[in-house]
Write a protein that holds these residues in place. Sequence first.
Motif, PDB file in Angstrom:
ATOM      1  N   ALA A   1     -10.254   2.350   1.329  1.00 23.18           N
ATOM      2  CA  ALA A   1     -10.781   2.590   2.453  1.00 23.18           C
ATOM      3  C   ALA A   1     -10.629   4.230   2.865  1.00 23.18           C
ATOM      4  CB  ALA A   1      -9.552   1.835   3.664  1.00 23.18           C
ATOM      5  N   ALA A   2     -11.218   4.548   3.984  1.00 24.97           N
ATOM      6  CA  ALA A   2     -11.187   6.176   4.137  1.00 24.97           C
ATOM      7  C   ALA A   2     -11.665   6.500   5.514  1.00 24.97           C
ATOM      8  CB  ALA A   2     -12.154   6.859   3.268  1.00 24.97           C
ATOM      9  N   LEU A   3     -10.940   7.392   5.896  1.00 25.08           N
ATOM     10  CA  LEU A   3     -11.156   8.018   7.159  1.00 25.08           C
ATOM     11  C   LEU A   3     -11.604   9.535   7.110  1.00 25.08           C
ATOM     12  CD1 LEU A   3      -7.781   7.056   9.010  1.00 25.08           C
ATOM     13  CD2 LEU A   3      -9.910   5.956   9.042  1.00 25.08           C
ATOM     14  N   ILE A   4     -12.642   9.962   7.773  1.00 28.80           N
ATOM     15  CA  ILE A   4     -13.162  11.128   8.129  1.00 28.80           C
ATOM     16  C   ILE A   4     -12.537  11.750   9.247  1.00 28.80           C
ATOM     17  CG2 ILE A   4     -14.894  12.869   8.391  1.00 28.80           C
ATOM     18  CD1 ILE A   4     -16.427  11.598   6.142  1.00 28.80           C
ATOM     19  N   CYS A   5     -11.865  12.416   9.183  1.00 30.56           N
ATOM     20  CA  CYS A   5     -11.018  13.157  10.519  1.00 30.56           C
ATOM     21  C   CYS A   5     -11.514  14.414  11.132  1.00 30.56           C
ATOM     22  CB  CYS A   5      -9.483  12.932  10.223  1.00 30.56           C
ATOM     23  SG  CYS A   5      -8.826  11.565   9.734  1.00 30.56           S
ATOM     24  N   THR A   6     -11.668  14.726  12.274  1.00 30.83           N
ATOM     25  CA  THR A   6     -11.919  15.942  12.746  1.00 30.83           C
ATOM     26  C   THR A   6     -10.875  16.294  13.801  1.00 30.83           C
ATOM     27  OG1 THR A   6     -13.328  15.074  14.391  1.00 30.83           O
ATOM     28  CG2 THR A   6     -14.435  15.689  12.352  1.00 30.83           C
ATOM     29  N   LYS A   7     -10.630  17.480  13.865  1.00 25.39           N
ATOM     30  CA  LYS A   7      -9.698  18.210  14.911  1.00 25.39           C
ATOM     31  C   LYS A   7     -10.262  19.391  15.234  1.00 25.39           C
ATOM     32  CE  LYS A   7      -4.661  18.397  15.664  1.00 25.39           C
ATOM     33  NZ  LYS A   7      -3.522  17.934  14.993  1.00 25.39           N
ATOM     34  N   PRO A   8     -10.385  19.752  16.610  1.00 26.25           N
ATOM     35  CA  PRO A   8     -11.138  21.129  16.969  1.00 26.25           C
ATOM     36  C   PRO A   8     -10.140  22.312  16.315  1.00 26.25           C
ATOM     37  CG  PRO A   8     -10.853  19.689  18.852  1.00 26.25           C
ATOM     38  CD  PRO A   8     -10.319  18.957  17.718  1.00 26.25           C
ATOM     39  N   GLY A   9     -10.729  23.215  15.705  1.00 27.02           N
ATOM     40  CA  GLY A   9     -10.190  24.301  15.243  1.00 27.02           C
ATOM     41  C   GLY A   9      -9.841  24.271  13.858  1.00 27.02           C
ATOM     42  N   GLN A  10      -9.957  23.080  13.090  1.00 26.42           N
ATOM     43  CA  GLN A  10      -9.595  22.809  11.782  1.00 26.42           C
ATOM     44  C   GLN A  10     -10.713  22.099  10.930  1.00 26.42           C
ATOM     45  OE1 GLN A  10      -6.115  20.269  11.654  1.00 26.42           O
ATOM     46  NE2 GLN A  10      -4.820  21.681  13.098  1.00 26.42           N
ATOM     47  N   ARG A  11     -10.510  22.413   9.856  1.00 25.91           N
ATOM     48  CA  ARG A  11     -11.645  21.837   8.897  1.00 25.91           C
ATOM     49  C   ARG A  11     -11.515  20.525   8.867  1.00 25.91           C
ATOM     50  NH1 ARG A  11      -9.865  19.868   3.971  1.00 25.91           N
ATOM     51  NH2 ARG A  11      -7.616  20.557   3.418  1.00 25.91           N
ATOM     52  N   PRO A  12     -12.674  19.730   8.620  1.00 28.33           N
ATOM     53  CA  PRO A  12     -12.417  17.890   8.562  1.00 28.33           C
ATOM     54  C   PRO A  12     -11.711  17.553   7.433  1.00 28.33           C
ATOM     55  CG  PRO A  12     -14.776  18.896   7.810  1.00 28.33           C
ATOM     56  CD  PRO A  12     -13.942  20.074   8.373  1.00 28.33           C
ATOM     57  N   ARG A  13     -11.260  16.448   7.535  1.00 30.62           N
ATOM     58  CA  ARG A  13     -10.393  15.974   6.380  1.00 30.62           C
ATOM     59  C   ARG A  13     -10.818  14.623   5.876  1.00 30.62           C
ATOM     60  NH1 ARG A  13      -4.199  17.146   8.280  1.00 30.62           N
ATOM     61  NH2 ARG A  13      -3.886  16.580   6.201  1.00 30.62           N
ATOM     62  N   LEU A  14     -10.507  14.131   4.770  1.00 34.41           N
ATOM     63  CA  LEU A  14     -10.715  13.036   4.441  1.00 34.41           C
ATOM     64  C   LEU A  14      -9.229  12.455   3.973  1.00 34.41           C
ATOM     65  CD1 LEU A  14     -12.722  10.805   2.898  1.00 34.41           C
ATOM     66  CD2 LEU A  14     -12.749  11.878   0.786  1.00 34.41           C
ATOM     67  N   ILE A  15      -9.088  11.194   4.411  1.00 34.66           N
ATOM     68  CA  ILE A  15      -7.914  10.506   4.099  1.00 34.66           C
ATOM     69  C   ILE A  15      -8.259   9.116   3.633  1.00 34.66           C
ATOM     70  CG2 ILE A  15      -5.701   9.565   5.100  1.00 34.66           C
ATOM     71  CD1 ILE A  15      -5.824  11.687   7.388  1.00 34.66           C
ATOM     72  N   TYR A  16      -7.697   8.771   2.513  1.00 29.61           N
ATOM     73  CA  TYR A  16      -8.029   7.542   1.866  1.00 29.61           C
ATOM     74  C   TYR A  16      -6.794   6.938   1.195  1.00 29.61           C
ATOM     75  CZ  TYR A  16      -7.603   9.966  -2.516  1.00 29.61           C
ATOM     76  OH  TYR A  16      -7.245  10.714  -3.586  1.00 29.61           O
ATOM     77  N   ARG A  17      -7.129   5.642   0.971  1.00 27.96           N
ATOM     78  CA  ARG A  17      -6.201   4.842   0.154  1.00 27.96           C
ATOM     79  C   ARG A  17      -6.993   3.780  -0.703  1.00 27.96           C
ATOM     80  NH1 ARG A  17      -3.461   8.007   2.030  1.00 27.96           N
ATOM     81  NH2 ARG A  17      -1.275   7.750   3.172  1.00 27.96           N
ATOM     82  N   ILE A  18      -6.219   3.507  -1.716  1.00 30.33           N
ATOM     83  CA  ILE A  18      -6.887   2.662  -2.854  1.00 30.33           C
ATOM     84  C   ILE A  18      -5.939   1.441  -2.944  1.00 30.33           C
ATOM     85  CG2 ILE A  18      -7.337   2.728  -5.115  1.00 30.33           C
ATOM     86  CD1 ILE A  18      -8.144   5.400  -5.342  1.00 30.33           C
ATOM     87  N   HIS A  19      -6.492   0.331  -3.139  1.00 30.31           N
ATOM     88  CA  HIS A  19      -5.954  -1.003  -3.470  1.00 30.31           C
ATOM     89  C   HIS A  19      -6.354  -1.543  -4.825  1.00 30.31           C
ATOM     90  CE1 HIS A  19      -4.214  -4.785  -2.570  1.00 30.31           C
ATOM     91  NE2 HIS A  19      -5.343  -5.453  -2.343  1.00 30.31           N
ATOM     92  N   LEU A  20      -5.599  -1.971  -5.637  1.00 29.01           N
ATOM     93  CA  LEU A  20      -5.863  -2.596  -6.939  1.00 29.01           C
ATOM     94  C   LEU A  20      -5.709  -4.030  -6.795  1.00 29.01           C
ATOM     95  CD1 LEU A  20      -4.314  -0.104  -9.347  1.00 29.01           C
ATOM     96  CD2 LEU A  20      -6.236   0.000  -8.598  1.00 29.01           C
ATOM     97  N   ASP A  21      -6.734  -4.480  -7.249  1.00 29.29           N
ATOM     98  CA  ASP A  21      -6.479  -6.204  -7.222  1.00 29.29           C
ATOM     99  C   ASP A  21      -6.776  -6.577  -8.771  1.00 29.29           C
ATOM    100  OD1 ASP A  21      -6.231  -8.892  -6.590  1.00 29.29           O
ATOM    101  OD2 ASP A  21      -8.385  -9.172  -6.712  1.00 29.29           O
ATOM    102  N   ARG A  22      -5.509  -6.871  -9.511  1.00 26.77           N
ATOM    103  CA  ARG A  22      -5.610  -7.130 -10.794  1.00 26.77           C
ATOM    104  C   ARG A  22      -5.888  -8.480 -11.250  1.00 26.77           C
ATOM    105  NH1 ARG A  22      -3.996  -2.756 -13.418  1.00 26.77           N
ATOM    106  NH2 ARG A  22      -2.565  -1.305 -12.313  1.00 26.77           N
ATOM    107  N   GLY A  23      -6.210  -9.273 -10.451  1.00 30.78           N
ATOM    108  CA  GLY A  23      -6.584 -10.599 -10.923  1.00 30.78           C
ATOM    109  C   GLY A  23      -6.624 -11.805  -9.931  1.00 30.78           C
ATOM    110  N   PRO A  24      -7.037 -13.050 -10.126  1.00 29.86           N
ATOM    111  CA  PRO A  24      -6.754 -13.950  -9.203  1.00 29.86           C
ATOM    112  C   PRO A  24      -5.296 -14.391  -8.859  1.00 29.86           C
ATOM    113  CG  PRO A  24      -7.402 -14.781 -11.560  1.00 29.86           C
ATOM    114  CD  PRO A  24      -7.385 -13.430 -11.643  1.00 29.86           C
ATOM    115  N   ALA A  25      -5.210 -14.795  -7.649  1.00 31.68           N
ATOM    116  CA  ALA A  25      -4.096 -15.204  -7.083  1.00 31.68           C
ATOM    117  C   ALA A  25      -4.466 -15.914  -5.681  1.00 31.68           C
ATOM    118  CB  ALA A  25      -3.028 -14.044  -6.776  1.00 31.68           C
ATOM    119  N   LYS A  26      -4.033 -17.281  -5.800  1.00 27.74           N
ATOM    120  CA  LYS A  26      -4.500 -18.172  -4.753  1.00 27.74           C
ATOM    121  C   LYS A  26      -4.021 -17.503  -3.301  1.00 27.74           C
ATOM    122  CE  LYS A  26      -6.176 -22.316  -6.442  1.00 27.74           C
ATOM    123  NZ  LYS A  26      -6.586 -23.466  -5.997  1.00 27.74           N
ATOM    124  N   GLY A  27      -5.032 -17.514  -2.206  1.00 23.45           N
ATOM    125  CA  GLY A  27      -4.419 -17.104  -0.818  1.00 23.45           C
ATOM    126  C   GLY A  27      -4.263 -15.736  -0.636  1.00 23.45           C
TER     127      GLY A  27
END
Length: 179
Positions: free
Chosen positions: A34-60
């Motif tokens: 998941a990621a966000l591209i962020c803008t703020k006046p007077g600053q360079r744009p930023r990319l903020i992200y997170r990664i989620h690992l799913d290592r296999g089946p788990a019910k629910g």
Amino acid sequence: MRPPKGRAWGHRGHRGHTPVVRVTAQGTKRVSMAALICTKPGQRPRLIYRIHLDRGPAKGRRKGFAETDHARLLDAAHQQLGGPIVLVWDNLNTHVSHAMRELIDARLWLTIYQLPPYAPEFNPVEGVWSHLKRSLANLTEHSLDQLTALVKTRLKRMQYRPGLIDGLIAKTGLDFQPP
């Protein structure tokens, strides 16, 4: 762990033979982002992200990002940016769920605007995914950890390319500057 497919040129002696990249489809392991591209006046744009690992089946258990994962990403962005956030969001099911609405309502510093349905051309983060997938075309990593490390490296490189992020924003045709 199935890589995106890309086009390739074959060797002279292999003309007419399509190169084949073999990939095993073992299990249901996946790397979600998941990621966000962020803008703020007077600053360079930023990319903020997170990664989620799913290592296999788990019910629910959800395979990708759940509402709480998105909320943690927004909290991290709020912390990094140091101010209120106006978020323009697509219509992913976790973005429009009742649980997400409750999480949003608890964050007084957050204002949400939904993109129209089926309008990926207005979402600059779609460009991040497209750029990332092209860089991973025909890649066959041997483990989830190797793939995760490579994805993190590629996203980190994008973070330090404000011109690329500016281009992804410009491609949407939207004006993100405050009135």
